[in-house]
Scaffold this motif. Structure first.
Motif, PDB file in Angstrom:
ATOM      1  N   LEU A  21       0.821  -1.207   0.000  1.00  0.00           N
ATOM      2  CA  LEU A  21       0.000   0.000   0.000  1.00  0.00           C
ATOM      3  C   LEU A  21       0.858   1.260   0.000  1.00  0.00           C
ATOM      4  O   LEU A  21       0.557   2.246  -0.683  1.00  0.00           O
ATOM      5  CB  LEU A  21      -0.932   0.002   1.212  1.00  0.00           C
ATOM      6  CG  LEU A  21      -2.084  -1.007   1.177  1.00  0.00           C
ATOM      7  CD1 LEU A  21      -2.829  -0.993   2.517  1.00  0.00           C
ATOM      8  CD2 LEU A  21      -3.047  -0.690   0.040  1.00  0.00           C
ATOM      9  N   PHE A  22       1.955   1.219   0.767  1.00  0.00           N
ATOM     10  CA  PHE A  22       2.863   2.366   0.799  1.00  0.00           C
ATOM     11  C   PHE A  22       3.479   2.621  -0.570  1.00  0.00           C
ATOM     12  O   PHE A  22       3.560   3.769  -1.028  1.00  0.00           O
ATOM     13  CB  PHE A  22       3.969   2.124   1.836  1.00  0.00           C
ATOM     14  CG  PHE A  22       5.028   3.193   1.836  1.00  0.00           C
ATOM     15  CD1 PHE A  22       4.811   4.409   2.454  1.00  0.00           C
ATOM     16  CD2 PHE A  22       6.248   2.974   1.187  1.00  0.00           C
ATOM     17  CE1 PHE A  22       5.791   5.401   2.443  1.00  0.00           C
ATOM     18  CE2 PHE A  22       7.224   3.961   1.162  1.00  0.00           C
ATOM     19  CZ  PHE A  22       6.996   5.171   1.800  1.00  0.00           C
ATOM     20  N   ILE A  24       2.275   1.708  -3.502  1.00  0.00           N
ATOM     21  CA  ILE A  24       1.246   2.180  -4.422  1.00  0.00           C
ATOM     22  C   ILE A  24       0.965   3.661  -4.177  1.00  0.00           C
ATOM     23  O   ILE A  24       0.858   4.462  -5.128  1.00  0.00           O
ATOM     24  CB  ILE A  24      -0.049   1.356  -4.255  1.00  0.00           C
ATOM     25  CG1 ILE A  24       0.176  -0.077  -4.746  1.00  0.00           C
ATOM     26  CG2 ILE A  24      -1.207   1.998  -5.033  1.00  0.00           C
ATOM     27  CD1 ILE A  24      -0.980  -1.012  -4.439  1.00  0.00           C
ATOM     28  N   GLY A  25       0.862   4.042  -2.904  1.00  0.00           N
ATOM     29  CA  GLY A  25       0.630   5.452  -2.572  1.00  0.00           C
ATOM     30  C   GLY A  25       1.776   6.332  -3.039  1.00  0.00           C
ATOM     31  O   GLY A  25       1.557   7.428  -3.569  1.00  0.00           O
ATOM     32  N   ALA A  26       3.011   5.845  -2.851  1.00  0.00           N
ATOM     33  CA  ALA A  26       4.181   6.610  -3.283  1.00  0.00           C
ATOM     34  C   ALA A  26       4.200   6.765  -4.799  1.00  0.00           C
ATOM     35  O   ALA A  26       4.567   7.828  -5.329  1.00  0.00           O
ATOM     36  CB  ALA A  26       5.455   5.919  -2.795  1.00  0.00           C
ATOM     37  N   ILE A  28       1.529   6.771  -6.852  1.00  0.00           N
ATOM     38  CA  ILE A  28       0.484   7.726  -7.237  1.00  0.00           C
ATOM     39  C   ILE A  28       0.926   9.152  -6.929  1.00  0.00           C
ATOM     40  O   ILE A  28       0.747  10.066  -7.746  1.00  0.00           O
ATOM     41  CB  ILE A  28      -0.831   7.392  -6.506  1.00  0.00           C
ATOM     42  CG1 ILE A  28      -1.373   6.045  -6.989  1.00  0.00           C
ATOM     43  CG2 ILE A  28      -1.872   8.489  -6.723  1.00  0.00           C
ATOM     44  CD1 ILE A  28      -2.584   5.561  -6.215  1.00  0.00           C
ATOM     45  N   PHE A  29       1.520   9.352  -5.750  1.00  0.00           N
ATOM     46  CA  PHE A  29       2.006  10.675  -5.373  1.00  0.00           C
ATOM     47  C   PHE A  29       3.052  11.170  -6.370  1.00  0.00           C
ATOM     48  O   PHE A  29       3.039  12.336  -6.789  1.00  0.00           O
ATOM     49  CB  PHE A  29       2.604  10.637  -3.969  1.00  0.00           C
ATOM     50  CG  PHE A  29       3.228  11.941  -3.532  1.00  0.00           C
ATOM     51  CD1 PHE A  29       2.435  12.959  -3.033  1.00  0.00           C
ATOM     52  CD2 PHE A  29       4.596  12.142  -3.637  1.00  0.00           C
ATOM     53  CE1 PHE A  29       3.001  14.165  -2.634  1.00  0.00           C
ATOM     54  CE2 PHE A  29       5.179  13.345  -3.251  1.00  0.00           C
ATOM     55  CZ  PHE A  29       4.377  14.358  -2.743  1.00  0.00           C
ATOM     56  N   SER A  30       3.968  10.288  -6.759  1.00  0.00           N
ATOM     57  CA  SER A  30       5.019  10.673  -7.703  1.00  0.00           C
ATOM     58  C   SER A  30       4.437  11.046  -9.062  1.00  0.00           C
ATOM     59  O   SER A  30       4.873  12.021  -9.694  1.00  0.00           O
ATOM     60  CB  SER A  30       6.031   9.533  -7.865  1.00  0.00           C
ATOM     61  OG  SER A  30       6.648   9.234  -6.632  1.00  0.00           O
ATOM     62  N   TYR A  33       2.875  14.511  -8.390  1.00  0.00           N
ATOM     63  CA  TYR A  33       3.820  15.551  -7.983  1.00  0.00           C
ATOM     64  C   TYR A  33       4.752  15.962  -9.119  1.00  0.00           C
ATOM     65  O   TYR A  33       5.040  17.147  -9.303  1.00  0.00           O
ATOM     66  CB  TYR A  33       4.639  15.061  -6.785  1.00  0.00           C
ATOM     67  CG  TYR A  33       5.575  16.107  -6.229  1.00  0.00           C
ATOM     68  CD1 TYR A  33       5.092  17.073  -5.344  1.00  0.00           C
ATOM     69  CD2 TYR A  33       6.920  16.131  -6.581  1.00  0.00           C
ATOM     70  CE1 TYR A  33       5.944  18.040  -4.829  1.00  0.00           C
ATOM     71  CE2 TYR A  33       7.776  17.099  -6.070  1.00  0.00           C
ATOM     72  CZ  TYR A  33       7.287  18.056  -5.191  1.00  0.00           C
ATOM     73  OH  TYR A  33       8.123  19.011  -4.690  1.00  0.00           O
TER      74      TYR A  33
END
Length: 306
Positions: A21-22, A24-26, A28-30, A33
């Motif tokens: 999950l971390f 995947i979140g990273a 999406i954020f990248s 951003y």
């Protein structure tokens, strides 16, 4: 021994799941951003994004609809319903034999094909979407612009649209010109502020239901596009002054003494009091202006308490 192994496996599973999950979140954020995800409407959504938005819409509507539906045959969809559909809906959704306006063809996500929607969705679903809108699309909420009866007229019309031929729709559309709610809208627009001040909600139920909705009313009239307002997310840059302490100023736009009634009248028709004002007449209804002013007093009290 077996229990110890089971606990260790559970811990390992949760650790792997948390790491996944971390990551995947990273990712999406990248993508957001660093501008990797293209927001251009020329390319449209990717399939995963489109499916995510569609699933979110379906689940959200299903969780909130009221299954109690009135008898649709009692609503005037032939004149008032079609008049409102022509005024508010046909530009994006089209009609039998009528194409949507060019601007709507490039919207992302594109407006739904109205005949398909009318066939697939229940009256309760249609009413909820008309009343509340869909924030992840261009579909607006009509709660503050149309009465319950007018919204049900649209629902009744939508359920009839799949059965209408091009010529049948054209005939009904022609007959509705200058009738129904279009006339009522023109009458309201032509009223003076004094006449508008006498206008009240069409029912006590509607008034009670909106009693605590000043914040929503300000969102629905798009006040935050020009003003900073506590509790309402908006664009970064604004053309008008912040409204957080508006009620404690001595004058409104340097023209009117700041009282509750003057604020209501100003919101309803700014050019009437200051013709050179850049703030346009949004044709805010009296009871909407009242709850908007109530919210201005609320946030001013909140600001003073800090």
């Amino acid at each position: 021994m077996t229990k110890t192994i089971h606990i260790k496996l559970n811990k390992k599973f949760y650790s792997i799941a948390a790491l996944a999950l971390f990551l995947i979140g990273a990712l999406i954020f990248s993508l957001v951003y660093f501008g990797v995800y293209n927001v251009s409407a020329l390319t449209g959504h990717t399939t995963p994004v489109y499916k995510f938005l569609e699933h979110a819409r379906i689940q959200a509507v299903d969780a909130r609809i009221d299954d109690e539906v009135p008898d649709l045959s009692t609503f005037n969809w032939q004149t008032s319903g079609i008049a409102n559909y022509k005024r508010h809906c046909v530009a994006c959704h089209g009609a039998p034999g009528v194409a949507p306006e060019p601007f709507s063809l490039g919207m992302m996500p594109p407006p739904s094909a109205i005949v398909r929607v009318a066939r697939q969705r229940s009256p309760a679903e249609l009413f909820w979407v008309i009343e509340n809108g869909i924030k992840m699309s261009g579909m607006p909420a009509w709660k503050y612009r149309l009465s319950d009866d007018e919204q049900w007229e649209l629902v009744a019309l939508l359920k009839k649209l799949p059965t209408l031929s091009k010529s049948e729709y054209a005939q009904l559309a022609q007959k509705s010109t200058g009738t129904g709610s279009n006339k009522a809208i023109k009458d309201i627009i032509s009223q003076t502020p004094e006449e508008q001040a006498l206008a009240k909600p069409t029912s006590t139920q509607q008034s009670a239901g909106e009693a605590l909705s000043g914040q929503v009313a300000m969102q629905q009239y798009n006040c935050s596009s020009c003003h900073v307002i506590d509790g309402i997310a908006s664009a970064t840059y604004h053309v008008g002054p912040p409204l957080n302490n508006m009620v404690n100023r001595r004058f409104i736009a340097g023209t009117l003494p700041t009282t509750r009634e003057n604020l209501i009248q100003w919101i309803m028709n700014p050019p009437h009091f200051k013709p050179q004002s850049l703030m346009p007449n949004l044709h805010v209804k009296r009871h909407h202006a009242e709850i908007m002013v109530d919210y201005l007093y609320q946030i001013a009290d909140d600001n003073q308490s800090y």
